[in-house]
Design a protein around this motif. Sequence first.
Motif, PDB file in Angstrom:
ATOM      1  N   ARG A  91       0.835  -1.207   0.000  1.00 33.51           N
ATOM      2  CA  ARG A  91       0.000   0.000   0.000  1.00 33.51           C
ATOM      3  C   ARG A  91       0.867   1.254   0.000  1.00 33.51           C
ATOM      4  O   ARG A  91       0.537   2.241  -0.644  1.00 33.51           O
TER       5      ARG A  91
ATOM      6  N   ARG B 180       1.998   1.786  -3.503  1.00 29.01           N
ATOM      7  CA  ARG B 180       0.975   2.386  -4.374  1.00 29.01           C
ATOM      8  C   ARG B 180       0.846   3.889  -4.098  1.00 29.01           C
ATOM      9  O   ARG B 180       0.630   4.677  -5.016  1.00 29.01           O
ATOM     10  N   LEU B 181       0.976   4.279  -2.825  1.00 28.17           N
ATOM     11  CA  LEU B 181       0.936   5.710  -2.498  1.00 28.17           C
ATOM     12  C   LEU B 181       2.074   6.441  -3.201  1.00 28.17           C
ATOM     13  O   LEU B 181       1.865   7.500  -3.802  1.00 28.17           O
TER      14      LEU B 181
ATOM     15  N   HIS C 181      -3.859  12.230  -1.780  1.00 23.59           N
ATOM     16  CA  HIS C 181      -3.361  10.863  -1.646  1.00 23.59           C
ATOM     17  C   HIS C 181      -2.859  10.593  -0.227  1.00 23.59           C
ATOM     18  O   HIS C 181      -3.098   9.515   0.334  1.00 23.59           O
TER      19      HIS C 181
ATOM     20  N   LEU D 280      -6.123   6.310  -3.769  1.00 23.18           N
ATOM     21  CA  LEU D 280      -5.839   4.928  -3.393  1.00 23.18           C
ATOM     22  C   LEU D 280      -7.095   4.067  -3.321  1.00 23.18           C
ATOM     23  O   LEU D 280      -8.142   4.532  -2.878  1.00 23.18           O
TER      24      LEU D 280
END
Length: 484
Positions: free
Chosen positions: A16, A19-20, A37, A123
């Motif tokens: 995660r 992905r950020l 974000h 996200l």
Amino acid sequence: MPKAETEEDSAAFVERRKRLVELLVRDSPSYAKQFAHLCVFFDNRFGGSGFSFLEDQLITMQMTSAELESRAKGIENAADNLDAVRDTRLEFEYAAAGFLKEFDYRLGNEQPSMLPIEPIQSLDGHACYVRQRSNYLAEIYDNSVGGPRVQGASLFAYARECIAIPVPATAQRPTLRFQSLNWRLAGRLDQIASTPSHEYRVLMWPFPDVELLHHGLRTPTFDEPYTRLAEIEDETRLLQRTQEAIEIAKQQRATVLIFPELSVTPTVEKSIVDVLSQGYYADSYPVLTVFGRTHVAGEQLDSNVGVVMGPDGQLICQHIKLSRYGTDQPCEFFGRKWPKGISERNITGDTVSIFETPIGVFSPLICKDLLTVDVQDLIQQTHIDTLFVPSLSPETRAHQRVTDILRLRNWISSFVTNRCVEPAFSSSRPNWQLVAGQTPSAEDLLRQGSSFFEVARKEGNRLVVCGAVDPNLPYLLFTANPTG
């Protein structure tokens, strides 16, 4: 800074964070998108990780969230800086929170028009709006810290200037609409907000000495329990008292004038426009006029609409009531019995309008809208800090309970201008005035449907009910005096 590995530093958590970083790279150099974000990553409203882990570690370092410094250095390469520490949760969250603070600071100094109005995709499929906070009244009363939003692991501790607002799901009602004021009107409000001689004031005028004898309660158009409140018998007196209210608003230099729900007929509305249009825009009062139109007949259903007008009578907003008033309990109006209860027969709106202004972020609602759980939940997701609520209700205790919750949780100030439709009073005596010699309590007055305002402040008089100070005064006036 110490490092801390936990069982939550699993592959899923690292993924995660990866992905950020990818989103931050994709949307650089947009401060708004990078801010969004980071908010979605942390904010548990979006399924984020929250701040509990970070703040537990800050405690071991004898720090608070307020002491965590903004990361101005490296802000242009925030993604690279975070990517370098993404395998260690503490270092990653420590840096991410610092960048969040810096993006928040920079966005807070932007012109509001520079922020994107469209939703930002973030996200895990979450979408949000990024908007600037105002908290005008809370800041007047020096509420620098307070309320649940700054207690514990709150996003507000890291983002005081801006907010990420979840976009309501497609099937969810109501939705949000951000509306702008023209530059002249925004300039007037900025002058009021920034100049001591132009104090922000709200005049609430509930027509206590006009009997709102709606024809629909005496001679119903529909089969019971439905009614249409479209005509008022003593419209001449209503017209006179409306014009008097505008004149007092001018004398009192009231920024906002509010009339009740279902109290303004088409004839009275035209007179309001005529009177306002005669003023000189640069110094005319009231600057905003808020009221509820009487029911407007439609092909199948009626409309119950709240209106916001500018200083020269121009139409700024039409809020369609989001709910219907109705009761299945037997009742009586003007000597006529309604054994099946009584109900509106109106369409229901699907939009909450939000105005970002120098005197706060305000939204107009109508009566039962305030009591609707879905509306309350939506408001608490936003940066709204002021509610203007025309109302027509037998009592206002429930309204006050809701405004108290909104004040505590979100520092929202509410102005509920209510008029009880039942003629439980004579035209010579306001309906909030009790028997001579008795001093009415706030609870007594709310039980009788008195108007009230409740403002976001730590100390002093947060709740003021119409009739509590002077039972003979036909209106309630709020003045934004920090010491009052």
